[in-house]
Design an enzyme around this catalytic site. Structure first.
Site, PDB file in Angstrom:
ATOM      1  N   ARG A 162       0.829  -1.205   0.000  1.00 20.99           N
ATOM      2  CA  ARG A 162       0.000   0.000   0.000  1.00 20.99           C
ATOM      3  C   ARG A 162       0.868   1.262   0.000  1.00 20.99           C
ATOM      4  O   ARG A 162       0.525   2.280   0.606  1.00 20.99           O
ATOM      5  CB  ARG A 162      -0.968  -0.003   1.191  1.00 20.99           C
ATOM      6  CG  ARG A 162      -2.293   0.708   0.889  1.00 20.99           C
ATOM      7  CD  ARG A 162      -3.221   0.721   2.090  1.00 20.99           C
ATOM      8  NE  ARG A 162      -3.674  -0.615   2.442  1.00 20.99           N
ATOM      9  CZ  ARG A 162      -3.889  -1.040   3.679  1.00 20.99           C
ATOM     10  NH1 ARG A 162      -3.651  -0.252   4.708  1.00 20.99           N
ATOM     11  NH2 ARG A 162      -4.317  -2.266   3.908  1.00 20.99           N
ATOM     12  N   ARG A 210      -3.235   6.869   0.602  1.00 21.25           N
ATOM     13  CA  ARG A 210      -3.740   8.099   1.210  1.00 21.25           C
ATOM     14  C   ARG A 210      -2.745   8.825   2.096  1.00 21.25           C
ATOM     15  O   ARG A 210      -2.987   9.973   2.475  1.00 21.25           O
ATOM     16  CB  ARG A 210      -5.017   7.781   2.002  1.00 21.25           C
ATOM     17  CG  ARG A 210      -6.195   7.456   1.111  1.00 21.25           C
ATOM     18  CD  ARG A 210      -7.424   7.071   1.909  1.00 21.25           C
ATOM     19  NE  ARG A 210      -7.262   5.778   2.555  1.00 21.25           N
ATOM     20  CZ  ARG A 210      -8.187   5.220   3.340  1.00 21.25           C
ATOM     21  NH1 ARG A 210      -9.307   5.874   3.591  1.00 21.25           N
ATOM     22  NH2 ARG A 210      -7.987   4.029   3.866  1.00 21.25           N
ATOM     23  N   ARG A 246      -7.029  12.181  -5.826  1.00 21.76           N
ATOM     24  CA  ARG A 246      -8.313  11.604  -5.448  1.00 21.76           C
ATOM     25  C   ARG A 246      -9.387  12.682  -5.318  1.00 21.76           C
ATOM     26  O   ARG A 246     -10.549  12.464  -5.679  1.00 21.76           O
ATOM     27  CB  ARG A 246      -8.182  10.822  -4.150  1.00 21.76           C
ATOM     28  CG  ARG A 246      -9.485  10.160  -3.731  1.00 21.76           C
ATOM     29  CD  ARG A 246      -9.284   9.035  -2.759  1.00 21.76           C
ATOM     30  NE  ARG A 246     -10.545   8.384  -2.441  1.00 21.76           N
ATOM     31  CZ  ARG A 246     -10.648   7.183  -1.908  1.00 21.76           C
ATOM     32  NH1 ARG A 246      -9.559   6.490  -1.651  1.00 21.76           N
ATOM     33  NH2 ARG A 246     -11.832   6.663  -1.625  1.00 21.76           N
ATOM     34  N   ASP A 295      -7.229  -3.245  -6.946  1.00 18.45           N
ATOM     35  CA  ASP A 295      -7.881  -3.810  -5.774  1.00 18.45           C
ATOM     36  C   ASP A 295      -8.136  -5.291  -6.005  1.00 18.45           C
ATOM     37  O   ASP A 295      -8.353  -5.716  -7.147  1.00 18.45           O
ATOM     38  CB  ASP A 295      -9.216  -3.092  -5.509  1.00 18.45           C
ATOM     39  CG  ASP A 295      -9.772  -3.434  -4.139  1.00 18.45           C
ATOM     40  OD1 ASP A 295     -10.559  -4.399  -4.046  1.00 18.45           O
ATOM     41  OD2 ASP A 295      -9.424  -2.758  -3.159  1.00 18.45           O
ATOM     42  N   TYR A 325     -15.407 -11.946   0.693  1.00 15.42           N
ATOM     43  CA  TYR A 325     -16.135 -10.753   0.262  1.00 15.42           C
ATOM     44  C   TYR A 325     -17.315 -11.120  -0.641  1.00 15.42           C
ATOM     45  O   TYR A 325     -18.398 -10.529  -0.533  1.00 15.42           O
ATOM     46  CB  TYR A 325     -15.200  -9.803  -0.479  1.00 15.42           C
ATOM     47  CG  TYR A 325     -14.212  -9.088   0.402  1.00 15.42           C
ATOM     48  CD1 TYR A 325     -14.557  -7.901   1.039  1.00 15.42           C
ATOM     49  CD2 TYR A 325     -12.929  -9.582   0.593  1.00 15.42           C
ATOM     50  CE1 TYR A 325     -13.652  -7.228   1.849  1.00 15.42           C
ATOM     51  CE2 TYR A 325     -12.013  -8.921   1.408  1.00 15.42           C
ATOM     52  CZ  TYR A 325     -12.376  -7.747   2.031  1.00 15.42           C
ATOM     53  OH  TYR A 325     -11.488  -7.084   2.835  1.00 15.42           O
TER      54      TYR A 325
END
Length: 341
Positions: free
Chosen positions: A23, A27, A36, A73, A147
């Site tokens: 990652r 962010r 973003r 993702d 998921y």
């Protein structure tokens, strides 16, 4: 020309320990937050090849990491299998319909949804500096299935675990379809320019030992075998987060080329328990990176010492936290780059 990361994943000791972070594009970077704010939601960015390539390249420009990990993702696979996918602000991903009974064959597959990912790889690879390894990835079947069954993430993967016990034939059918799609997806990434791939099994730690063998080790072994048969030059990294003592069996039985170690694993134990000379990746606690301070350097050195007798890729035990200060990442890089053994 292969760089130190690719050399290490292929089992050769590099002149220095290569470094990348899970990652690493995200962010915590102000340049990512700026993009973003302009582009909108996560999924829109992941499916926009020029934008996704730019995001993949941002940490390479800023930090000079040895690997660039594709910005995407793990849930693009269920999306390509026909589930609807979106992200709820502050709550994470959603998939519909939930496959609570494991019945996936009513879905209409949409493999073209993966085409933007392959284009992102092509654009990124063309822009990478020489010696920086292009890394692709996919979610492992167990984690992706959790998921797909629940329609969202959960703390204990209750819905998928219960289905696997209640109707193992139905769950096995779902695992099989994810497995086939994952093999094709990884080969597609490789053909677009990826030089190594990682299998993320983020929820592997939630399973009992017999279930771990069936739903983590066996599918990952089949994926690794298929990728090696189709593209033998490309290393496969396995990352079963939370596997604990089951990590050694995973490393022996899946046939992966390198093993990711999360922060809960003692690196001294891992160095003894894992197959001799197998490349290891990890395993600094992401929360220590976030906290920084005097504890950072001795812990980094302890990890480097523990894995000093085998090929080692320095990484975190999981992804960079969104509030991690840039200065702490820079400090980590200085410590790893300054290590002389």
């Amino acid at each position: 020309m292969p760089g130190p990361l690719l050399d290490t994943l292929n089992g050769r000791r590099a002149t220095r320990v290569p470094l990348w972070l899970m990652r690493q594009a995200g962010r915590y970077l102000p340049e990512y937050r700026d993009l973003r704010a302009e582009a909108g939601g996560f999924l829109a960015m992941a499916y926009d090849p020029p934008l996704a390539a730019e995001i993949t390249l941002q940490p390479i420009r800023r930090f000079g990491f040895d690997g660039a990990i594709l910005f995407s993702d793990i849930l693009v696979i269920p999306h390509a299998l026909g589930q609807d996918l979106w992200f709820e602000t502050g709550e994470g991903p959603r998939l519909a319909p939930p496959l609570i009974d494991g019945v996936w064959d009513a879905l209409t597959e949409a493999p073209a949804r993966l085409d933007p990912v392959y284009e992102t790889v092509r654009l990124t690879r063309a822009a990478l500096p020489e010696g920086v390894t292009m890394l692709g990835f996919a979610g492992s079947p167990w984690t992706v299935a959790t998921y797909m069954v629940a329609g969202q993430g959960s703390k204990d993967q209750h819905a998928a675990r219960e289905l696997a016990y209640r109707d193992p034939a139905a769950f096995s059918s779902l695992i099989d379809v994810i497995e086939r799609a994952t093999v094709n997806y990884l080969i597609g990434q490789i053909d677009a320019g990826v030089e190594a791939v990682q299998l993320f099994d983020s929820w592997a730690g939630s399973l009992a030992p017999d279930q771990f063998e069936r739903w983590v080790i066996a599918p990952n072994a089949r994926i690794a075998t298929a990728v090696h048969a189709a593209r033998p030059e490309v290393p496969v990294i396995g990352f079963p987060k939370g596997a604990g003592a089951k990590l050694a069996a995973y490393a022996r039985e899946t046939g992966v080329d390198a093993i990711g170690v999360d922060e809960t694993v003692d690196p001294l134990w891992a160095a003894r328990a894992l197959p001799l000379a197998m490349p290891v990746q990890g395993n600094l606690d992401p929360l220590l990176l976030l906290a920084g301070g005097e504890a950072l350097e001795p812990r980094v050195h302890a990890i480097l010492r523990a894995f000093s007798d085998r090929p080692h890729v320095f990484n975190l035990g999981h992804g960079v936290g969104q509030h991690t200060p840039i200065a702490h990442v820079e400090a980590l890089i200085r410590i790893v780059r300054g290590w002389s053994g």
